[in-house]
Design a protein around this motif. Structure first.
Motif, short mmCIF file in Angstrom:
data_model
loop_
_atom_site.label_atom_id
_atom_site.label_comp_id
_atom_site.label_asym_id
_atom_site.label_seq_id
_atom_site.Cartn_x
_atom_site.Cartn_y
_atom_site.Cartn_z
N ILE A 7 0.92 18.27 -11.79
CA ILE A 7 0.92 19.80 -11.75
C ILE A 7 1.93 20.10 -12.52
O ILE A 7 1.99 21.20 -13.30
N PHE A 8 3.14 19.51 -12.55
CA PHE A 8 4.17 19.86 -13.57
C PHE A 8 3.91 20.03 -14.89
O PHE A 8 4.03 20.83 -15.67
N ALA A 9 2.96 19.28 -15.39
CA ALA A 9 2.38 19.08 -16.81
C ALA A 9 1.61 20.07 -17.04
O ALA A 9 1.72 20.55 -18.25
N CYS A 10 0.75 20.60 -16.04
CA CYS A 10 0.00 21.72 -16.33
C CYS A 10 0.69 22.92 -16.50
O CYS A 10 0.56 23.79 -17.32
N LEU A 11 1.89 23.14 -15.57
CA LEU A 11 2.74 24.32 -15.66
C LEU A 11 3.44 24.29 -16.94
O LEU A 11 3.78 25.27 -17.64
N SER A 12 4.20 23.22 -17.31
CA SER A 12 4.85 23.05 -18.33
C SER A 12 3.89 23.37 -19.78
O SER A 12 4.33 24.21 -20.57
N SER A 13 2.75 22.81 -19.90
CA SER A 13 1.96 22.83 -21.09
C SER A 13 1.54 24.33 -21.27
O SER A 13 1.96 24.84 -22.33
N ALA A 14 1.19 25.05 -20.12
CA ALA A 14 0.67 26.41 -20.12
C ALA A 14 1.70 27.22 -20.47
O ALA A 14 1.62 28.14 -21.37
N SER A 15 2.88 27.27 -19.91
CA SER A 15 4.36 28.08 -20.06
C SER A 15 4.66 27.76 -21.42
O SER A 15 5.17 28.65 -22.29
N GLY A 16 4.82 26.61 -22.07
CA GLY A 16 5.35 26.21 -23.18
C GLY A 16 4.47 26.90 -24.42
O GLY A 16 5.03 27.34 -25.47
N LEU A 17 3.26 26.76 -24.17
CA LEU A 17 2.19 27.10 -25.18
C LEU A 17 2.16 28.61 -25.33
O LEU A 17 2.06 29.42 -26.39
N ALA A 18 2.28 29.30 -24.25
CA ALA A 18 2.39 30.69 -23.74
C ALA A 18 3.36 31.42 -24.70
O ALA A 18 3.61 32.40 -25.40
N ARG B 190 0.77 -1.27 -0.08
CA ARG B 190 0.05 -0.12 -0.05
C ARG B 190 0.83 1.38 0.09
O ARG B 190 0.54 2.36 -0.81
N CYS B 191 2.16 1.24 0.68
CA CYS B 191 2.78 2.35 0.78
C CYS B 191 3.48 2.64 -0.41
O CYS B 191 3.61 3.76 -1.00
N GLY B 192 3.77 1.61 -1.35
CA GLY B 192 4.40 1.91 -2.60
C GLY B 192 3.39 2.35 -3.47
O GLY B 192 3.70 3.05 -4.34
N ALA B 193 2.04 1.70 -3.65
CA ALA B 193 1.12 2.41 -4.17
C ALA B 193 0.74 3.85 -3.94
O ALA B 193 0.53 4.46 -4.94
N ASN B 194 0.77 4.11 -2.80
CA ASN B 194 0.36 5.35 -2.34
C ASN B 194 1.55 6.41 -2.81
O ASN B 194 1.09 7.70 -3.57
N PHE B 195 2.78 6.07 -2.74
CA PHE B 195 3.71 6.74 -3.32
C PHE B 195 3.74 6.92 -4.76
O PHE B 195 4.01 8.17 -5.33
N TYR B 196 3.31 5.82 -5.44
CA TYR B 196 3.00 5.96 -6.91
C TYR B 196 2.04 6.94 -7.48
O TYR B 196 2.26 7.58 -8.24
N ARG B 197 0.86 6.84 -6.54
CA ARG B 197 -0.14 7.85 -6.87
C ARG B 197 0.45 9.38 -6.61
O ARG B 197 -0.19 10.33 -7.32
N ARG B 198 1.25 9.62 -5.58
CA ARG B 198 1.54 10.94 -5.24
C ARG B 198 2.38 11.36 -6.16
O ARG B 198 2.22 12.65 -6.76
N LYS B 199 3.33 10.36 -6.90
CA LYS B 199 4.15 11.05 -7.97
C LYS B 199 3.37 11.32 -9.06
O LYS B 199 3.76 12.25 -9.84
N LEU B 200 2.34 10.51 -9.56
CA LEU B 200 1.47 10.89 -10.75
C LEU B 200 0.67 12.45 -10.33
O LEU B 200 0.67 13.04 -11.33
N ARG B 201 0.36 12.50 -9.45
CA ARG B 201 -0.35 13.65 -9.07
C ARG B 201 0.62 14.84 -9.04
O ARG B 201 0.33 16.20 -9.57
N ARG B 202 1.82 14.74 -8.60
CA ARG B 202 2.90 15.73 -8.71
C ARG B 202 3.00 16.20 -10.21
O ARG B 202 3.49 17.13 -10.66
N MET B 203 3.39 14.86 -10.95
CA MET B 203 3.54 14.86 -12.41
C MET B 203 2.40 15.72 -13.23
O MET B 203 2.69 16.52 -14.08
#
Length: 332
Positions: free
Chosen positions: A88-99, A73-86
């Motif tokens: 956030i990065f994808a949102c910032l990267s996409s918006a800044s790159g497009l702008a 469970r601990c490993g799966a939870n870390f994996y989901r936190r990683k995806l959620r952090r990614m």
């Protein structure tokens, strides 16, 4: 040898080296804060179920099984936190790159800006990318057993992971591919920050995250139990993947189009030779070939994951229809 370049996008001087290093460290601290302390990883009701299960572990064997389940469970939870952090990065990267990409069209010579623009705004977001991909190397190692995402060695007729599938399994292959991608991306952004060259080209890398937003939505959905409703409906799966392909063309197709335009004889290749130094031109083509190859590989994986999702949704709908037919309430 260095020629003076137009700076239509910004009148500000680039930040100094120590400031850029501070930006990288600051972004890295933010990503770690989000990953370790802010973003959720547990599924709804998971903690209560785990506590109830652990309370029944009254024997040594049950206690050992409970400990193993807790580690999983601990490993799966870390994996989901990683995806959620990614995400956030994808949102910032996409918006800044497009702008930044759209701002090129306001310049007198848009192609010049797409190739060589560089300013403080580029440094901020390139530093963000370096810190993200550096942390992602560690995250992927920690979650390497989840990286296969249901792939098998013979996926796509054996071509999706060829030729590495002849030597190792899907998890190891995806880990190697991710490590190669992350390392090359870090080198590309680091070179741009160090030399103040190819800033406009590296903006294309920020836009690469546009389809990743939907890739992460799918990966996070598959990591949930039960699956989100959209993954169990054929029409929702189809809509998701059609949008993913469209975002892929928009976010990654532009870089391939720019590269081809700058390679073919004529205005594009002439401007490339004028705006970039010979060494930069060589690196530009090396990066272009590498990331184009990665994109081709990703398209193959898209087809595999699309097929998986479609078959899963189709099987789920067939099972529901079968249950409905067998239920006297539906038979009248």
């Amino acid at each position: 040898w260095r020629r003076e370049r137009a700076t239509d996008l910004t009148a500000m001087e680039p930040f100094s080296g120590p400031v850029v290093l501070g930006l990288v460290v600051g972004w890295l601290a933010l990503w770690l804060l989000l990953l370790l302390f802010v973003l959720p990883g547990e599924l709804p009701g998971e903690r209560a179920a785990a506590v109830a299960h652990d309370a029944t572990a009254d024997t040594a064997a049950c206690a050992a099984a409970a400990a193993a389940a807790a580690a999983k469970r601990c490993g799966a939870n870390f994996y989901r936190r990683k995806l959620r952090r990614m995400q956030i990065f994808a949102c910032l990267s996409s918006a800044s790159g497009l702008a930044l990409f759209c701002a090129c069209f306001a310049a007198e010579e848009p192609l010049v800006q797409m190739l060589s623009a560089f300013g403080p705004e580029h440094q901020v977001f390139f530093a963000m990318s370096i810190s993200h991909w550096a942390l992602n190397l560690w995250e992927d190692w920690q979650t390497r057993k989840f990286l296969g995402q249901g792939l098998s060695g013979d996926e796509g007729g054996g071509l999706a992971l060829f030729p590495l599938n002849l030597l190792c399994g899907p998890h190891q292959i995806m880990l190697v591919m991710y490590f190669l991608h992350h390392t090359m991306t870090i080198l590309a952004y680091s070179y741009s920050l160090a030399t103040h060259q190819m800033g406009g080209v590296m903006v294309q890398g920020l836009m690469f995250e546009m389809p990743v937003l939907l890739m992460l939505r799918r990966e996070l959905g598959v990591a949930c139990d039960p699956l989100p409703r959209w993954l169990t409906r054929e029409e929702s799966v189809t809509a998701h993947w059609l949008l993913t392909y469209a975002m892929f063309i928009l976010g990654r197709g532009t870089s391939s189009a720019l590269w081809l335009f700058s390679v073919l004889p004529g205005y594009g290749s002439e401007r490339l030779a004028e705006e970039l130094r010979p060494g930069d031109v060589l690196l530009y083509h090396c990066f272009a070939v590498f990331f184009t190859t990665i994109n081709v590989r990703i398209v193959g994986l898209f087809f595999c994951w699309h097929g998986q999702d479609w078959r899963r949704a189709q099987a789920g709908n067939a099972a529901v229809k079968s249950e409905h037919k067998a239920d006297p309430e539906f038979l009248g």
